[in-house]
Scaffold this motif. Sequence first.
Motif, PDB file in Angstrom:
ATOM      1  N   LEU A  19       7.527  38.192 -20.887  1.00 36.40           N
ATOM      2  CA  LEU A  19       8.582  39.102 -21.325  1.00 36.40           C
ATOM      3  C   LEU A  19       9.718  39.105 -20.314  1.00 36.40           C
ATOM      4  O   LEU A  19       9.487  38.994 -19.110  1.00 36.40           O
ATOM      5  CB  LEU A  19       8.038  40.518 -21.488  1.00 36.40           C
ATOM      6  N   SER A  20      10.924  39.266 -20.816  1.00 34.45           N
ATOM      7  CA  SER A  20      12.104  39.395 -19.967  1.00 34.45           C
ATOM      8  C   SER A  20      12.846  40.664 -20.343  1.00 34.45           C
ATOM      9  O   SER A  20      12.814  41.100 -21.494  1.00 34.45           O
ATOM     10  CB  SER A  20      13.038  38.200 -20.142  1.00 34.45           C
ATOM     11  N   CYS A  21      13.517  41.232 -19.367  1.00 33.51           N
ATOM     12  CA  CYS A  21      14.365  42.403 -19.613  1.00 33.51           C
ATOM     13  C   CYS A  21      15.668  42.184 -18.861  1.00 33.51           C
ATOM     14  O   CYS A  21      15.684  42.187 -17.626  1.00 33.51           O
ATOM     15  CB  CYS A  21      13.675  43.670 -19.152  1.00 33.51           C
ATOM     16  N   ALA A  22      16.731  41.984 -19.610  1.00 32.81           N
ATOM     17  CA  ALA A  22      18.054  41.745 -19.034  1.00 32.81           C
ATOM     18  C   ALA A  22      18.812  43.058 -18.942  1.00 32.81           C
ATOM     19  O   ALA A  22      18.922  43.785 -19.931  1.00 32.81           O
ATOM     20  CB  ALA A  22      18.816  40.744 -19.873  1.00 32.81           C
ATOM     21  N   ALA A  23      19.333  43.357 -17.759  1.00 29.26           N
ATOM     22  CA  ALA A  23      20.009  44.629 -17.510  1.00 29.26           C
ATOM     23  C   ALA A  23      21.503  44.428 -17.318  1.00 29.26           C
ATOM     24  O   ALA A  23      21.947  43.398 -16.803  1.00 29.26           O
ATOM     25  CB  ALA A  23      19.415  45.285 -16.270  1.00 29.26           C
ATOM     26  N   PHE A  28      21.649  46.926 -10.761  1.00 31.83           N
ATOM     27  CA  PHE A  28      20.247  46.576 -10.993  1.00 31.83           C
ATOM     28  C   PHE A  28      19.455  46.513  -9.689  1.00 31.83           C
ATOM     29  O   PHE A  28      18.319  46.991  -9.630  1.00 31.83           O
ATOM     30  CB  PHE A  28      20.207  45.228 -11.711  1.00 31.83           C
ATOM     31  N   SER A  29      20.042  45.951  -8.664  1.00 30.59           N
ATOM     32  CA  SER A  29      19.309  45.712  -7.422  1.00 30.59           C
ATOM     33  C   SER A  29      18.888  46.993  -6.707  1.00 30.59           C
ATOM     34  O   SER A  29      18.076  46.951  -5.787  1.00 30.59           O
ATOM     35  CB  SER A  29      20.141  44.840  -6.479  1.00 30.59           C
ATOM     36  N   ARG A  30      19.408  48.126  -7.112  1.00 27.17           N
ATOM     37  CA  ARG A  30      19.052  49.399  -6.488  1.00 27.17           C
ATOM     38  C   ARG A  30      17.927  50.117  -7.220  1.00 27.17           C
ATOM     39  O   ARG A  30      17.430  51.137  -6.758  1.00 27.17           O
ATOM     40  CB  ARG A  30      20.273  50.322  -6.430  1.00 27.17           C
ATOM     41  N   TYR A  31      17.555  49.586  -8.376  1.00 31.72           N
ATOM     42  CA  TYR A  31      16.648  50.297  -9.263  1.00 31.72           C
ATOM     43  C   TYR A  31      15.217  49.782  -9.164  1.00 31.72           C
ATOM     44  O   TYR A  31      14.975  48.571  -9.120  1.00 31.72           O
ATOM     45  CB  TYR A  31      17.121  50.178 -10.713  1.00 31.72           C
ATOM     46  N   ILE A  32      14.280  50.731  -9.156  1.00 30.58           N
ATOM     47  CA  ILE A  32      12.891  50.394  -9.396  1.00 30.58           C
ATOM     48  C   ILE A  32      12.770  50.051 -10.877  1.00 30.58           C
ATOM     49  O   ILE A  32      13.253  50.790 -11.736  1.00 30.58           O
ATOM     50  CB  ILE A  32      11.967  51.579  -9.057  1.00 30.58           C
ATOM     51  N   MET A  33      12.124  48.944 -11.164  1.00 29.76           N
ATOM     52  CA  MET A  33      11.978  48.506 -12.550  1.00 29.76           C
ATOM     53  C   MET A  33      10.510  48.543 -12.947  1.00 29.76           C
ATOM     54  O   MET A  33       9.624  48.227 -12.146  1.00 29.76           O
ATOM     55  CB  MET A  33      12.523  47.092 -12.734  1.00 29.76           C
ATOM     56  N   SER A  34      10.289  48.934 -14.182  1.00 27.87           N
ATOM     57  CA  SER A  34       8.924  49.094 -14.668  1.00 27.87           C
ATOM     58  C   SER A  34       8.802  48.548 -16.075  1.00 27.87           C
ATOM     59  O   SER A  34       9.791  48.469 -16.805  1.00 27.87           O
ATOM     60  CB  SER A  34       8.530  50.573 -14.694  1.00 27.87           C
ATOM     61  N   TRP A  35       7.583  48.192 -16.427  1.00 27.44           N
ATOM     62  CA  TRP A  35       7.224  47.885 -17.810  1.00 27.44           C
ATOM     63  C   TRP A  35       6.230  48.947 -18.280  1.00 27.44           C
ATOM     64  O   TRP A  35       5.267  49.263 -17.569  1.00 27.44           O
ATOM     65  CB  TRP A  35       6.589  46.507 -17.925  1.00 27.44           C
ATOM     66  N   ARG A  66      -4.225  40.019 -14.474  1.00 25.84           N
ATOM     67  CA  ARG A  66      -3.807  39.278 -15.679  1.00 25.84           C
ATOM     68  C   ARG A  66      -2.294  39.268 -15.837  1.00 25.84           C
ATOM     69  O   ARG A  66      -1.728  38.292 -16.329  1.00 25.84           O
ATOM     70  CB  ARG A  66      -4.436  39.905 -16.921  1.00 25.84           C
ATOM     71  N   PHE A  67      -1.638  40.353 -15.449  1.00 24.07           N
ATOM     72  CA  PHE A  67      -0.183  40.479 -15.604  1.00 24.07           C
ATOM     73  C   PHE A  67       0.481  40.418 -14.243  1.00 24.07           C
ATOM     74  O   PHE A  67      -0.073  40.877 -13.237  1.00 24.07           O
ATOM     75  CB  PHE A  67       0.170  41.814 -16.250  1.00 24.07           C
ATOM     76  N   THR A  68       1.700  39.872 -14.227  1.00 22.29           N
ATOM     77  CA  THR A  68       2.492  39.820 -13.002  1.00 22.29           C
ATOM     78  C   THR A  68       3.924  40.240 -13.304  1.00 22.29           C
ATOM     79  O   THR A  68       4.568  39.675 -14.183  1.00 22.29           O
ATOM     80  CB  THR A  68       2.500  38.410 -12.408  1.00 22.29           C
ATOM     81  N   ILE A  69       4.403  41.235 -12.561  1.00 28.02           N
ATOM     82  CA  ILE A  69       5.793  41.662 -12.688  1.00 28.02           C
ATOM     83  C   ILE A  69       6.607  40.996 -11.583  1.00 28.02           C
ATOM     84  O   ILE A  69       6.142  40.848 -10.444  1.00 28.02           O
ATOM     85  CB  ILE A  69       5.914  43.202 -12.623  1.00 28.02           C
ATOM     86  N   SER A  70       7.828  40.595 -11.931  1.00 25.50           N
ATOM     87  CA  SER A  70       8.718  40.000 -10.944  1.00 25.50           C
ATOM     88  C   SER A  70      10.152  40.309 -11.349  1.00 25.50           C
ATOM     89  O   SER A  70      10.402  40.796 -12.457  1.00 25.50           O
ATOM     90  CB  SER A  70       8.504  38.484 -10.845  1.00 25.50           C
ATOM     91  N   ARG A  71      11.074  40.046 -10.449  1.00 29.48           N
ATOM     92  CA  ARG A  71      12.473  40.315 -10.761  1.00 29.48           C
ATOM     93  C   ARG A  71      13.361  39.291 -10.076  1.00 29.48           C
ATOM     94  O   ARG A  71      13.008  38.735  -9.032  1.00 29.48           O
ATOM     95  CB  ARG A  71      12.861  41.735 -10.335  1.00 29.48           C
ATOM     96  N   THR A  77      17.508  40.673 -13.997  1.00 26.17           N
ATOM     97  CA  THR A  77      16.423  40.518 -14.961  1.00 26.17           C
ATOM     98  C   THR A  77      15.074  40.812 -14.316  1.00 26.17           C
ATOM     99  O   THR A  77      14.831  40.420 -13.169  1.00 26.17           O
ATOM    100  CB  THR A  77      16.426  39.100 -15.551  1.00 26.17           C
ATOM    101  N   VAL A  78      14.230  41.492 -15.073  1.00 21.95           N
ATOM    102  CA  VAL A  78      12.851  41.725 -14.666  1.00 21.95           C
ATOM    103  C   VAL A  78      11.944  41.044 -15.685  1.00 21.95           C
ATOM    104  O   VAL A  78      12.285  40.987 -16.875  1.00 21.95           O
ATOM    105  CB  VAL A  78      12.542  43.229 -14.525  1.00 21.95           C
ATOM    106  N   TYR A  79      10.825  40.536 -15.193  1.00 15.73           N
ATOM    107  CA  TYR A  79       9.908  39.773 -16.024  1.00 15.73           C
ATOM    108  C   TYR A  79       8.517  40.389 -16.007  1.00 15.73           C
ATOM    109  O   TYR A  79       8.131  41.077 -15.054  1.00 15.73           O
ATOM    110  CB  TYR A  79       9.806  38.327 -15.516  1.00 15.73           C
ATOM    111  N   LEU A  80       7.766  40.084 -17.056  1.00 18.69           N
ATOM    112  CA  LEU A  80       6.349  40.424 -17.072  1.00 18.69           C
ATOM    113  C   LEU A  80       5.601  39.210 -17.622  1.00 18.69           C
ATOM    114  O   LEU A  80       5.704  38.904 -18.806  1.00 18.69           O
ATOM    115  CB  LEU A  80       6.073  41.657 -17.931  1.00 18.69           C
ATOM    116  N   GLN A  81       4.897  38.528 -16.734  1.00 15.29           N
ATOM    117  CA  GLN A  81       4.053  37.412 -17.144  1.00 15.29           C
ATOM    118  C   GLN A  81       2.707  37.965 -17.535  1.00 15.29           C
ATOM    119  O   GLN A  81       2.041  38.629 -16.719  1.00 15.29           O
ATOM    120  CB  GLN A  81       3.903  36.405 -16.003  1.00 15.29           C
ATOM    121  N   MET A  82       2.297  37.700 -18.758  1.00 13.46           N
ATOM    122  CA  MET A  82       1.044  38.237 -19.285  1.00 13.46           C
ATOM    123  C   MET A  82       0.116  37.092 -19.629  1.00 13.46           C
ATOM    124  O   MET A  82       0.440  36.273 -20.501  1.00 13.46           O
ATOM    125  CB  MET A  82       1.313  39.102 -20.520  1.00 13.46           C
TER     126      MET A  82
END
Length: 115
Positions: A19-23, A28-35, A66-71, A77-82
Amino acid sequence: VQLVESGGGLVQPGGSLRLSCAASGFTFSRYIMSWYRQAPGKERELVAAITSAGGITNYADSVKGRFTISRDNAKNTVYLQMNSLRPEDTAVYYCKGRCNGVGYWGRGTRVTVSS
């Protein structure tokens, strides 16, 4: 302000999705990002989070390993590899940005894990 998720779809058990999330519209760089995710008939739950610089991550017990979050702060953009997806991972997945008490949500992307 916009958060736009993408990458959802139908996948078989044991499969993978990214998954990708484009902001846009905020620093963006100041924000904690979550899924988060919300399964039918259930409350929305936190899946994973990552600090503004990406140095610290945390995960729900149900997805650890199983899942990995990255940015990528250069791409806002923040990602979620599932990986090793299970039927119980079926849900609408949302990204959220949070900074100093201000939070923004995306509209979600649907993930269905089924054979």
